[in-house]
Write an enzyme that holds these catalytic residues in place. Structure first.
Site, PDB file in Angstrom:
ATOM      1  N   LYS A 137      33.451  25.876 -31.370  1.00  0.00           N
ATOM      2  CA  LYS A 137      33.753  27.199 -31.948  1.00  0.00           C
ATOM      3  C   LYS A 137      32.438  27.955 -32.102  1.00  0.00           C
ATOM      4  O   LYS A 137      32.099  28.478 -33.167  1.00  0.00           O
ATOM      5  CB  LYS A 137      34.467  27.035 -33.292  1.00  0.00           C
ATOM      6  N   TYR A 197      33.523  16.390 -41.784  1.00  0.00           N
ATOM      7  CA  TYR A 197      34.154  15.372 -42.620  1.00  0.00           C
ATOM      8  C   TYR A 197      33.215  14.962 -43.745  1.00  0.00           C
ATOM      9  O   TYR A 197      32.192  14.325 -43.526  1.00  0.00           O
ATOM     10  CB  TYR A 197      34.591  14.172 -41.773  1.00  0.00           C
ATOM     11  N   ASP A 237      46.474  15.231 -33.003  1.00  0.00           N
ATOM     12  CA  ASP A 237      47.811  15.237 -33.599  1.00  0.00           C
ATOM     13  C   ASP A 237      48.747  16.156 -32.820  1.00  0.00           C
ATOM     14  O   ASP A 237      49.917  15.823 -32.574  1.00  0.00           O
ATOM     15  CB  ASP A 237      47.744  15.692 -35.060  1.00  0.00           C
TER      16      ASP A 237
END
Length: 359
Positions: free
Chosen positions: A189, A136, A250
């Protein structure tokens, strides 16, 4: 302060779009629940962000609001619509508040409710998202942004992972797992980002040694996305970095029925902010159609956080009354349009406040 009856001061920030409607609906439910629990009324501190703040102070996140938050332990934040601000003011108030106040943990539960047509009826999990670093760009630099363009045709971004941030979010996740089903999944990841997300994974396993009763596994983020759709019941607590946590929560929210159900709490060791996962939905604004459940459940999470900090059992009771009343209302078939129901925002809230008094 165990069992005391001191008034709680909470900031109240309407935000943009449907914000004023869902914030008012949440305030009404909190007031009712606090009273039903035998506590003094909440001392609300109204504050401005977004278009209302631009009109009053010339900035979507004025210093007056930030200074007030410095003096508060907790507050409720309505959704904001920063994409509609003037170009020179495109600040995302939620992210800026998280960074300034050090709200490093974002707790996002996803659970199916009786009466709600969920894609994954068996889902009951919590995503613990590291809130201060990762990919971010607005939160990973001391000054400036982690996203930049060295030439007109090249855009670049910097991701930041520190051991300190990984450790503190891991502890938050393990503590939560101990309160639930003692199962935690570390999401990363590391096959393609071995230094950054690999550090996150490795630090989580280091912290795991302090929580021997919690079963720990790890998975790649893409595999988890598929696994959530196929078998969400396999997960209990998920801990992951900022961007992955945002996306997965989400997805989990939709699997549980609707993003209108997706609650969240942003917190540090000293401060907390209730904030629904969904956005400002400007096309719904003013029509009394918005689903207030996400922010109402977020407020219940806030009260539980305060109950631990203040050692106030009454706040836990108030939080339980809110979650129980929301669940009972949905189970009775009362729902807003996003859930296939006919209730308006105010009608749904009236039903919840009435049920707050039932144990």
């Amino acid at each position: 302060m165990n069992g005391s009856n001191h008034s709680v001061r909470l900031g109240l920030i309407d935000g943009d779009g449907i914000g004023p409607e869902v914030v008012a609906a949440t305030r009404a439910v909190v007031d009712e629940a606090v009273g039903a629990a035998g506590l003094d009324p909440v001392a609300w501190v109204p504050l401005l962000i977004g278009h209302a703040a631009i009109a009053a102070h010339g900035h979507p996140l004025p210093e007056q609001t930030l200074s007030a938050l410095d003096d508060l332990d907790a507050w409720i934040l309505g959704p904001h619509d920063n994409v509609s601000y003037p170009d020179r003011m495109r600040v995302a108030p939620g992210g800026a508040i998280r960074k300034r106040l050090g709200l490093y943990a974002n707790i996002r539960p996803a659970a199916a409710f009786a009466g709600v047509r969920a894609t994954a009826p068996g889902i009951d999990l919590v995503i613990v998202r590291e809130n201060s670093e990762g990919f971010y760009a607005d939160r990973n630099m001391f000054a400036g942004s982690g996203e930049f363009r060295p030439t007109e045709d090249v855009a670049m971004a910097v991701a930041v992972f520190t051991r300190r941030a990984c450790e503190r979010i891991a502890h938050e996740a393990f503590r939560l797992a101990q309160e639930r089903r003692n199962k935690l999944t570390v999401v990363h990841k590391a096959n393609v980002l071995p230094m950054t997300t690999g550090l996150f994974r490795d630090v989580c396993y280091e912290v795991a040694a302090q929580y021997p009763q919690v079963r720990v596994t790890d998975e790649h983020v893409d595999a988890v996305a598929a696994h959530l759709v196929r078998a969400p019941g396999d997960f209990d607590v998920i801990v992951t970095e900022n961007l992955f946590g945002d996306i997965l929560s989400d997805l989990a929210g939709e699997l549980s029925g609707s993003l209108g159900m997706a609650a969240s709490l942003n917190c540090s060791d000293a401060k907390a902010m209730a904030q629904a996962v969904h956005g400002a939905a400007p096309t719904l604004a003013g029509h009394n159609r918005a689903n207030p459940v996400a922010l109402q459940l977020s407020a219940a999470m806030l009260l539980r956080w305060l109950a631990v900090r203040r050692r106030e059992r009454g706040l836990t009771e108030a939080a339980d009354r809110i979650t129980g009343a929301v669940a009972a209302t949905l189970a009775a078939g009362v729902a807003t349009a996003d859930l296939g129901g006919l209730a308006s925002t105010s009608e749904f809230t009236e039903q919840v406040t009435a049920r707050v008094h039932r144990r």
